[in-house]
Motif scaffolding. Structure first.
Motif, PDB file in Angstrom:
ATOM      1  N   ASP A 187       0.819  -1.207   0.000  1.00  0.00           N
ATOM      2  CA  ASP A 187       0.000   0.000   0.000  1.00  0.00           C
ATOM      3  C   ASP A 187       0.857   1.264   0.000  1.00  0.00           C
ATOM      4  N   LEU A 188       1.908   1.273   0.807  1.00  0.00           N
ATOM      5  CA  LEU A 188       2.768   2.456   0.869  1.00  0.00           C
ATOM      6  C   LEU A 188       3.448   2.720  -0.470  1.00  0.00           C
ATOM      7  N   LEU A 189       3.981   1.670  -1.090  1.00  0.00           N
ATOM      8  CA  LEU A 189       4.643   1.847  -2.385  1.00  0.00           C
ATOM      9  C   LEU A 189       3.650   2.275  -3.456  1.00  0.00           C
ATOM     10  N   ARG A 190       2.426   1.780  -3.387  1.00  0.00           N
ATOM     11  CA  ARG A 190       1.419   2.187  -4.378  1.00  0.00           C
ATOM     12  C   ARG A 190       1.073   3.666  -4.237  1.00  0.00           C
ATOM     13  N   GLN A 191       1.050   4.147  -2.981  1.00  0.00           N
ATOM     14  CA  GLN A 191       0.784   5.569  -2.772  1.00  0.00           C
ATOM     15  C   GLN A 191       1.913   6.436  -3.309  1.00  0.00           C
ATOM     16  N   MET A 192       3.137   5.895  -3.285  1.00  0.00           N
ATOM     17  CA  MET A 192       4.295   6.663  -3.730  1.00  0.00           C
ATOM     18  C   MET A 192       4.593   6.510  -5.210  1.00  0.00           C
ATOM     19  N   ALA A 193       4.001   5.503  -5.847  1.00  0.00           N
ATOM     20  CA  ALA A 193       4.413   5.130  -7.205  1.00  0.00           C
ATOM     21  C   ALA A 193       4.286   6.283  -8.197  1.00  0.00           C
ATOM     22  N   THR A 194       3.248   7.075  -8.099  1.00  0.00           N
ATOM     23  CA  THR A 194       3.020   8.156  -9.068  1.00  0.00           C
ATOM     24  C   THR A 194       3.291   9.537  -8.481  1.00  0.00           C
ATOM     25  N   ARG A 195       3.728   9.586  -7.242  1.00  0.00           N
ATOM     26  CA  ARG A 195       3.987  10.879  -6.608  1.00  0.00           C
ATOM     27  C   ARG A 195       5.461  11.261  -6.751  1.00  0.00           C
ATOM     28  N   PRO A 196       5.757  12.557  -6.879  1.00  0.00           N
ATOM     29  CA  PRO A 196       7.168  12.976  -6.888  1.00  0.00           C
ATOM     30  C   PRO A 196       7.771  12.826  -5.504  1.00  0.00           C
ATOM     31  N   LEU A 197       9.003  12.355  -5.429  1.00  0.00           N
ATOM     32  CA  LEU A 197       9.692  12.195  -4.157  1.00  0.00           C
ATOM     33  C   LEU A 197      10.308  13.527  -3.726  1.00  0.00           C
ATOM     34  N   PRO A 198      10.553  13.713  -2.433  1.00  0.00           N
ATOM     35  CA  PRO A 198      11.098  14.995  -1.954  1.00  0.00           C
ATOM     36  C   PRO A 198      12.415  15.329  -2.642  1.00  0.00           C
ATOM     37  N   PRO A 199      12.603  16.595  -3.009  1.00  0.00           N
ATOM     38  CA  PRO A 199      13.853  16.976  -3.689  1.00  0.00           C
ATOM     39  C   PRO A 199      15.005  17.051  -2.700  1.00  0.00           C
ATOM     40  N   LEU A 214      20.811  24.556   0.359  1.00  0.00           N
ATOM     41  CA  LEU A 214      20.911  23.341   1.168  1.00  0.00           C
ATOM     42  C   LEU A 214      20.795  22.124   0.270  1.00  0.00           C
ATOM     43  N   LEU A 215      21.727  21.200   0.426  1.00  0.00           N
ATOM     44  CA  LEU A 215      21.729  19.944  -0.311  1.00  0.00           C
ATOM     45  C   LEU A 215      21.619  18.794   0.678  1.00  0.00           C
ATOM     46  N   GLU A 216      20.809  17.799   0.345  1.00  0.00           N
ATOM     47  CA  GLU A 216      20.707  16.608   1.185  1.00  0.00           C
ATOM     48  C   GLU A 216      20.398  15.393   0.327  1.00  0.00           C
ATOM     49  N   ARG A 217      20.873  14.257   0.760  1.00  0.00           N
ATOM     50  CA  ARG A 217      20.553  13.008   0.082  1.00  0.00           C
ATOM     51  C   ARG A 217      19.200  12.500   0.555  1.00  0.00           C
ATOM     52  N   THR A 218      18.397  12.028  -0.375  1.00  0.00           N
ATOM     53  CA  THR A 218      17.083  11.483  -0.047  1.00  0.00           C
ATOM     54  C   THR A 218      16.960  10.072  -0.623  1.00  0.00           C
ATOM     55  N   VAL A 219      16.067   9.286  -0.050  1.00  0.00           N
ATOM     56  CA  VAL A 219      15.856   7.923  -0.529  1.00  0.00           C
ATOM     57  C   VAL A 219      15.108   7.966  -1.850  1.00  0.00           C
ATOM     58  N   SER A 220      15.618   7.242  -2.839  1.00  0.00           N
ATOM     59  CA  SER A 220      15.007   7.217  -4.164  1.00  0.00           C
ATOM     60  C   SER A 220      13.899   6.162  -4.224  1.00  0.00           C
ATOM     61  N   TRP A 221      13.187   6.129  -5.346  1.00  0.00           N
ATOM     62  CA  TRP A 221      12.168   5.096  -5.565  1.00  0.00           C
ATOM     63  C   TRP A 221      12.804   3.709  -5.517  1.00  0.00           C
ATOM     64  N   ASP A 222      13.959   3.566  -6.161  1.00  0.00           N
ATOM     65  CA  ASP A 222      14.674   2.288  -6.125  1.00  0.00           C
ATOM     66  C   ASP A 222      15.020   1.911  -4.686  1.00  0.00           C
ATOM     67  N   GLY A 223      15.410   2.901  -3.871  1.00  0.00           N
ATOM     68  CA  GLY A 223      15.751   2.630  -2.485  1.00  0.00           C
ATOM     69  C   GLY A 223      14.565   2.126  -1.686  1.00  0.00           C
ATOM     70  N   TYR A 224      13.393   2.740  -1.873  1.00  0.00           N
ATOM     71  CA  TYR A 224      12.207   2.288  -1.150  1.00  0.00           C
ATOM     72  C   TYR A 224      11.795   0.879  -1.585  1.00  0.00           C
ATOM     73  N   VAL A 225      11.894   0.590  -2.884  1.00  0.00           N
ATOM     74  CA  VAL A 225      11.528  -0.743  -3.374  1.00  0.00           C
ATOM     75  C   VAL A 225      12.468  -1.794  -2.789  1.00  0.00           C
ATOM     76  N   GLU A 229      11.960  -0.259 -13.734  1.00  0.00           N
ATOM     77  CA  GLU A 229      13.147  -1.121 -13.645  1.00  0.00           C
ATOM     78  C   GLU A 229      13.367  -1.715 -12.253  1.00  0.00           C
ATOM     79  N   PRO A 230      13.228  -0.945 -11.154  1.00  0.00           N
ATOM     80  CA  PRO A 230      13.393  -1.564  -9.826  1.00  0.00           C
ATOM     81  C   PRO A 230      12.386  -2.676  -9.558  1.00  0.00           C
ATOM     82  N   LEU A 231      11.167  -2.529 -10.069  1.00  0.00           N
ATOM     83  CA  LEU A 231      10.155  -3.573  -9.885  1.00  0.00           C
ATOM     84  C   LEU A 231      10.501  -4.806 -10.700  1.00  0.00           C
ATOM     85  N   ASP A 232      10.971  -4.587 -11.951  1.00  0.00           N
ATOM     86  CA  ASP A 232      11.390  -5.720 -12.792  1.00  0.00           C
ATOM     87  C   ASP A 232      12.557  -6.465 -12.141  1.00  0.00           C
TER      88      ASP A 232
END
Length: 440
Positions: free
Chosen positions: A314-326, A338-349, A387-390
Motif C-alpha cells: 500500500d505504501l509503495l502504491r501511494q508513492m508510485a506516481t507521486r514525486p519524491l522529496p527533492p 541546502l543539499l541533502e541526500r534522499t531515498v530514491s524510488w529504487d531505495g524504497y523498493v 526497472e526496480p520492480l522488474d
C-alpha cells in the motif's frame, strides 16, 4: 587499593541507595516529631492536617499505597531484567540492576512508608486529640514526591525496555568513561569547511527553512552529510560548507552575517532513536523487521509476513506516481542553499522487498504475495520507475527456483496471490458468466 574496592562497592551496591533513603526518612521524621512535641503539636493548625481521625485515615492510606508502589517497582525491574536476559544478552543485567533511578524510587517509597507509620504512632485521640502537624506535612510532601517519581519511573521503565534504551544505557556509560578518562573533547574528523556533531544520535528532524536562511546570510551552500534517520557519531561531519564559505565559517565571534557552527548544528535534532516525523524509511524498516522476524525460526509465521507485505504494498502504491522529496532547497531568490541526500524510488523498493525476498524465498505464501504486489505496482508505476520492480521480480523468480526442485512447486510459488494462498487464480473458482435474456 582499599579505596578502589570501596568505590567499586559503592557503585555496584544494589541496596545502599535505598537504605540511605530509609535512614534519611527516619532522621527527618524523628526531627519533625521532636519539633512537634516541643511546640505542643500547635505549630501547624489542624485546619491543614485534619482531625486525628482524618490524619489516621490519610496516613494509613499512604502506608498501604507505598507498599503497593514498592512491589510494583521491584516487579517491573525484575521483568525488565528477565526480558533483557532472554532477548538481548545476559550481560546487560548488571547495567539494569545498577540503575540509580530504580534504586531511588524504591528508597523514596520505602522512606515515605516509614514516615507515614512513625507519624501515625504519634497521633493521639480521635476528634479532640493531637496531630503532629509538621510530620503530617512531611508525609504529604513525600507522598507527592512519590507520585511524581512513580510517573517518571513508568516512563523510565518503558524507555529502558526498548532495545534502543538498553543499547544507549551501555553506550552512554561507556562514553562517560572515555570522557572521564580522556577529557570532554570529541574526536573530530571534520575539516575546516565541515560542521561536526557534538553528540551522537539519530537525525530525527531537520529545520530546512532555518538552514536555508543561515546559508543565505553567509552566502554559502550547506550539504547535509547524513540522511534523515542515519546515526551520527560524535565528532563526525554533519554538514559540509561548499566553496565560498571558508571565510564565513566561525566557531565563535564574528559579524552577524557570518555562519556560526553552533547556529547551524542546532537546526538538526539528534535523538536516541529514529522517529516517523520526517523519516518515511523508518516505517518501511519496522514493517520489514516484522515480516522477516515472522518467517525466521522458531516463529515460522508467514501469515504475519503477508500482513506486513500488505502495508508495504500500500505504501509503495501511494508513492508510485507521486514525486519524491527533492534534495535541493533554494532561498527566496532561487539559489540553492541546502543539499541533502534522499531515498530514491529504487531505495524504497529495495528496502521493502530485498530482505523479505531473501528470507522468504522458500515460503510460497510470501512469494505469491510478493508477485501480486509487484505486478500491481508495475501496472501503476510510470515507465521510469519500472526497472526496480522488474529487478525484484527477476530476483524473486531466481530465488524461488533455487528453493524448490519441483517445477510445479515453482509455478505455484510464483502465481500472484494477494493473500499468499487464498485468492489466486489457481485456488479460486470464477462464477459462470450470467446470461441476460434479450428482451422480446
Amino acid at each position: 587499593m582499599s579505596r578502589l574496592r570501596f568505590q567499586r562497592f559503592i557503585r555496584s551496591s544494589l541496596w545502599l541507595l535505598p537504605v540511605l533513603c530509609l535512614a534519611a526518612g527516619v532522621l527527618l521524621v524523628v526531627a519533625t516529631l521532636a519539633v512537634d512535641r516541643a511546640t505542643g503539636y500547635r505549630l501547624v493548625p489542624q485546619s491543614l492536617t485534619g482531625t486525628p481521625s482524618d490524619a489516621q485515615t490519610i496516613l494509613s492510606s499512604f502506608a498501604t499505597a507505598m507498599v503497593s508502589l514498592t512491589s510494583l517497582v521491584l516487579t517491573v525491574t525484575l521483568v525488565a531484567v528477565q526480558l533483557a536476559m532472554g532477548q538481548f544478552s545476559p550481560r546487560i543485567v548488571t547495567a539494569l540492576l545498577d540503575d540509580r533511578f530504580n534504586q531511588l524510587a524504591i528508597g523514596l517509597f520505602g522512606a515515605t512508608f516509614l514516615v507515614a507509620v512513625l507519624t501515625l504512632r504519634e497521633i493521639r485521640g480521635s476528634d479532640t486529640g493531637t496531630v503532629p502537624g509538621l510530620s503530617m506535612l512531611l508525609s504529604y510532601v513525600l507522598m507527592f514526591a512519590s507520585l511524581v517519581v512513580l510517573v517518571l519511573f513508568v516512563h523510565h521503565a518503558g524507555q529502558g525496555l526498548r532495545v534502543a534504551g538498553l543499547i544507549d544505557l551501555v553506550g552512554d556509560r561507556s562514553r562517560e568513561f572515555i570522557v572521564r578518562e580522556h577529557g570532554e573533547l570529541p574526536v573530530v574528523t571534520g575539516g575546516p569547511d565541515e560542521v561536526v556533531a557534538a553528540e551522537p544520535g539519530n537525525v530525527v528532524r531537520v529545520d530546512r527553512p532555518a538552514l536555508v536562511t543561515a546559508a543565505r546570510l553567509a552566502d554559502c551552500v550547506l550539504e547535509l552529510v547524513p540522511v534523515v534517520g542515519d546515526f551520527v557519531v560524535g565528532g563526525a561531519p554533519l554538514f559540509r560548507v561548499h566553496p565560498g564559505a571558508r571565510a564565513a565559517v566561525a566557531a565563535d565571534g564574528g559579524p552577524a552575517h557570518r555562519l556560526r557552527i553552533a547556529d547551524v548544528a542546532r537546526h538538526v535534532l539528534l535523538g536516541p532513536e529514529r522517529v516517523h516525523t520526517e523519516d518515511l524509511a523508518y516505517g518501511f524498516r519496522k514493517l520489514v523487521d516484522i515480516a522477516v522476524r515472522s518467517i525466521a525460526q522458531p516463529f515460522n509465521d508467514p501469515t504475519t509476513t503477508v500482513q506486513a507485505l500488505h502495508r508495504l504494498h500500500d505504501l509503495l502504491r501511494q508513492m508510485a506516481t507521486r514525486p519524491l522529496p527533492p534534495g535541493e532547497h533554494r532561498d527566496e531568490d532561487g539559489v540553492v542553499r541546502l543539499l541533502e541526500r534522499t531515498v530514491s524510488w529504487d531505495g524504497y523498493v529495495r528496502l521493502a522487498f530485498d530482505e523479505i525476498r531473501l528470507a522468504g524465498a522458500s515460503e510460497p505464501q510470501v512469494t505469491r504475495k510478493m508477485c501480486a504486489a509487484l505486478a500491481d505496482l508495475r501496472s501503476v508505476a510510470p515507465p521510469d520507475r519500472q526497472e526496480p520492480l522488474d529487478r525484484q521480480l527477476r530476483l524473486l523468480h531466481a530465488a524461488v527456483r533455487r528453493a524448490h526442485e519441483d517445477e510445479e512447486d515453482v509455478v505455484a510459488a510464483l502465481t500472484p496471490d494477494t493473500e499468499g494462498i487464498g485468492s489466486g487464480a489457481d485456488v479460486t473458482v470464477a462464477p459462470p458468466p450470467r446470461v441476460v435474456p434479450a428482451p422480446h
